[in-house]
Design an enzyme around this catalytic site. Structure first.
Site: not given
Ligand code: 9D3
Length: 237
Positions: A94, A122, A160, A175
């Protein structure tokens, strides 16, 4: 390209790389993906991969020893400066740099070796980050229960983009054709379904008018859902 995934939940990945573009890229030997159980790199009799945090607190922290042993085995060295050219060691966490399309493009290189470390609990002993990791990456501002789903997302975005990974019917250049806007709506047959009609403009064959309509709809959708994309040169897609 070679991708190794280090995880305490190898079963999580049992089928997830066996569909669609990733499956085809594996079959075409554009990419090799191997998943490794961190526990296989432990040497103690309890095969311990985690321990309590120094300084106290909830949850457990992934121990450094199995991760260092795994990196040494997979790369040939656990000294970051000695990694062969094109080697990336990614910690999914994170606290990482947010994943965006431009970052995926940096990783999409046929000659590279990418090792993904999936965090849990954690977190991971910071010495792993300090000495083994070349890139700490987050997939966005929401809380996952571990790095495994993030590793899947990263692998998908990278694979991809590898040359020849997409079929001839789809293309990576498609894209970006609407230059940083969300895609316009799409319709297929039937032209009327349960009383709902496909917009007339798409049926009349006037391609200049169709392009104008698509751009307008793309702008409308972007304004509604992603105002941030209209404010400068941010999310490239
Ligand atoms: C209490 C502080 N939390 C950090 C924000 C603890 C914490 C939450 C979630 C620690 C680890 C995790 C597990 N998440 C990941 O390993 C993870 C993740 C994520 O949660 N969101 C977005 N990207 C990623 S990449 C890895």
């Amino acid at each position: 390209m070679k991708i190794d995934v280090l995880t305490i939940f190898p079963e999580f990945f049992l089928q997830i790389f066996d569909f669609g573009i990733i499956r085809r890229a594996k079959l075409a030997e554009i990419v090799k993906i191997n998943v490794h159980d961190l526990r296989e790199f432990t040497t103690d009799k309890h095969r311990m991969v985690d321990d309590r945090p120094f300084g106290g607190g909830d949850g457990m922290v992934l121990k450094p020893e199995p991760i260092f042993a795994a990196i040494e085995k997979l790369i040939g060295t656990a000294v970051r400066d000695d990694y062969p050219a094109g080697t990336k060691v990614v910690l999914l966490s994170p606290q990482g740099r947010p994943l965006r399309q431009d970052l995926a493009k940096e990783f999409a290189d046929v000659d590279s070796h990418v090792v993904l470390i999936c965090g849990r609990y954690e977190g991971v002993d910071e010495r792993v980050n300090e000495t083994l990791v070349t890139d700490e990456i987050s997939i966005g501002d929401y809380v996952l229960s571990g790095g495994e789903p993030a590793a899947v997302v990263l692998v998908d975005t990278i694979v991809r983009l590898l040359p020849d990974a997409l079929g001839s019917d789809t293309s990576a250049e498609n894209d970006s054709f609407s230059d940083g806007l969300l895609d316009c709506p799409h319709y297929t047959r039937p032209a009327e379904f349960m009383g709902m009609k496909v917009p007339d403009v798409l049926l009349n064959g006037n391609h200049a008018e169709i392009e104008k309509w698509r751009r307008g709809k793309a702008l409308e959708k972007t304004r509604l859902n992603r105002q941030d994309l209209l404010e400068g040169e941010k999310g490239e897609m």
